[in-house]
Enzyme design. Structure first.
Site, PDB file in Angstrom:
ATOM      1  N   TYR A 195      -8.823  14.789  -6.961  1.00  0.00           N
ATOM      2  CA  TYR A 195      -7.925  14.213  -7.969  1.00  0.00           C
ATOM      3  C   TYR A 195      -7.045  15.293  -8.594  1.00  0.00           C
ATOM      4  CZ  TYR A 195      -6.498  11.727 -12.219  1.00  0.00           C
ATOM      5  OH  TYR A 195      -5.774  11.150 -13.232  1.00  0.00           O
TER       6      TYR A 195
ATOM      7  N   LYS B 193      -2.787  16.037  -8.675  1.00  0.00           N
ATOM      8  CA  LYS B 193      -2.007  16.111  -9.910  1.00  0.00           C
ATOM      9  C   LYS B 193      -1.285  17.449 -10.023  1.00  0.00           C
ATOM     10  CE  LYS B 193      -3.159  11.998 -11.013  1.00  0.00           C
ATOM     11  NZ  LYS B 193      -2.175  10.904 -10.909  1.00  0.00           N
TER      12      LYS B 193
ATOM     13  N   ASP C 119       0.871  -1.169   0.000  1.00  0.00           N
ATOM     14  CA  ASP C 119       0.000   0.000   0.000  1.00  0.00           C
ATOM     15  C   ASP C 119       0.910   1.222   0.000  1.00  0.00           C
ATOM     16  OD1 ASP C 119      -1.698   2.104   0.450  1.00  0.00           O
ATOM     17  OD2 ASP C 119      -2.513   1.355   2.350  1.00  0.00           O
TER      18      ASP C 119
ATOM     19  N   ASN D 127       3.568   5.564 -10.722  1.00  0.00           N
ATOM     20  CA  ASN D 127       2.392   5.520 -11.584  1.00  0.00           C
ATOM     21  C   ASN D 127       1.102   5.281 -10.809  1.00  0.00           C
ATOM     22  OD1 ASN D 127       1.121   5.022 -14.408  1.00  0.00           O
ATOM     23  ND2 ASN D 127       0.599   3.175 -13.248  1.00  0.00           N
TER      24      ASN D 127
END
Length: 342
Positions: free
Chosen positions: A224, A228, A132, A159
């Site tokens: 999200y 980023k 994790d 990734n």
């Protein structure tokens, strides 16, 4: 190729400057009344071409940390070890396959089992560490096991990422912590584990998978998009620290900004994506771009934007940015908000 293109543009531009008119250029027999107009057009077209090539050359030089020489000679792919977080499936799995095809030893950090896309032979060559990545203790444990099984990795591809569409008011704290932990904080943990050995060897490549959401955040996607955008800041700070604090510009850093990619996580949003006019790309194309960057030993930003306008959106007038956000708002909130990702 970039120095050659820049040289060609410079030679062509100087040839036009040296000619008194378009009639003085070889292969251009023109009527007198057209000479002036053609000469001016050539002059400006070639001038713009030269400026473009000089800009590209400077960009490539900067992305190589102001080092002229290529770093490809220091890499021997069958002797290299790569760590790919989130490499059990999706884009990460294809990246793993591409690296394996070049002889690279690959270790995967993931909580999922390996995808069915891997052949039995590929499975034998992949070392999967159940991890994790949002837990610093789990990352340290996996890193210790990896270093015991293999040489210290010279390639780190961060990734792993998740994304679910929630409005800001509907995002529960545990969900927010999970998204932040996997998408953003995990990269601190992996860099802290693997960068010290890269510094000792003065060789390495750290790649982060961000998203176009770093430039344009949408309604229903705040958590999200925030992660980023944070990855872009992390990449810039890491690059600066490698050059100025550790005096090790040989270690490359790359941040990748894919557009909408056709994966299981984007399936619920395809209708909204199509209605916005945005294109969806094949995950194989994104993975190929990422691995090509590794093999070229280049750093920088990989932006999936053929016309190069997305990064410039932040420089547009506020009203223009508002129109873009309004146009994209229905991609997430106009659909059942169940899953969203790069």
């Amino acid at each position: 190729m970039q120095p050659i293109r820049c040289l060609a543009a410079a030679v062509a531009y100087l040839a036009v400057l040296a000619a008194p008119s378009a009639a003085g250029l070889p292969g251009l027999p023109l009527p007198v009344q057209q000479e002036g107009a053609v000469y001016r057009v050539l002059h400006w077209v070639l001038a713009l071409w030269l400026v473009r090539e000089i800009n590209s050359l400077l960009n490539a030089w900067a992305e190589n940390n102001w080092i002229f020489r290529s770093g490809k000679g220091s890499w021997d792919w069958p002797q290299e070890t790569a760590v790919v977080t989130g490499g059990a499936g999706g884009i990460g799995a294809i990246v793993v396959q591409r690296l394996l095809s070049h002889g690279v030893t690959v270790a995967v950090l993931d909580v999922q089992p390996l995808s069915d896309i891997f052949t039995p032979e590929e499975r034998k060559r992949i070392k999967l560490y159940h991890c994790d990545v949002s837990s610093p203790d789990a990352v340290h444990k996996a890193a210790e096991a990896l270093r015991s099984d293999h040489a210290s990795p010279s390639i780190l591809i961060n990734n792993a990422g998740i994304g679910r569409g929630n409005t800001i008011l509907e995002t529960p704290p545990e969900r927010l912590q999970r998204v932040m932990g996997i998408n953003l904080l995990s990269q601190w943990y992996t860099i802290q584990e693997f960068l010290p050995d890269m510094l000792k060897k003065r060789k390495g490549h750290i790649m982060s998978t961000a998203s176009m959401s770093a430039f344009v955040a949408m309604a229903g996607q705040a958590d999200y998009a925030a992660t980023k955008a944070g990855l872009m800041a992390l990449h810039e700070s890491l690059t600066a620290e490698l050059k100025h604090l550790y005096k090790c510009p040989e270690i490359k850093t790359t941040v990748v900004f894919p557009t909408w990619t056709r994966t299981a996580l984007t399936a619920p949003l395809e209708k909204g994506i199509r209605s916005s006019g945005a294109a969806m790309v094949d995950p194989k194309d994104v993975a190929e771009l990422m691995v090509s960057q590794i093999l070229a030993a280049k750093g920088g930003r990989l932006i999936w934007d053929p016309i190069g306008v997305v990064p410039a959106i932040r420089a547009l007038p506020i009203w223009a940015q508002a129109l873009i956000h309004d146009h994209l708002a229905q991609v997430a909130i106009g659909n059942e908000i169940t899953g969203i990702a790069k």
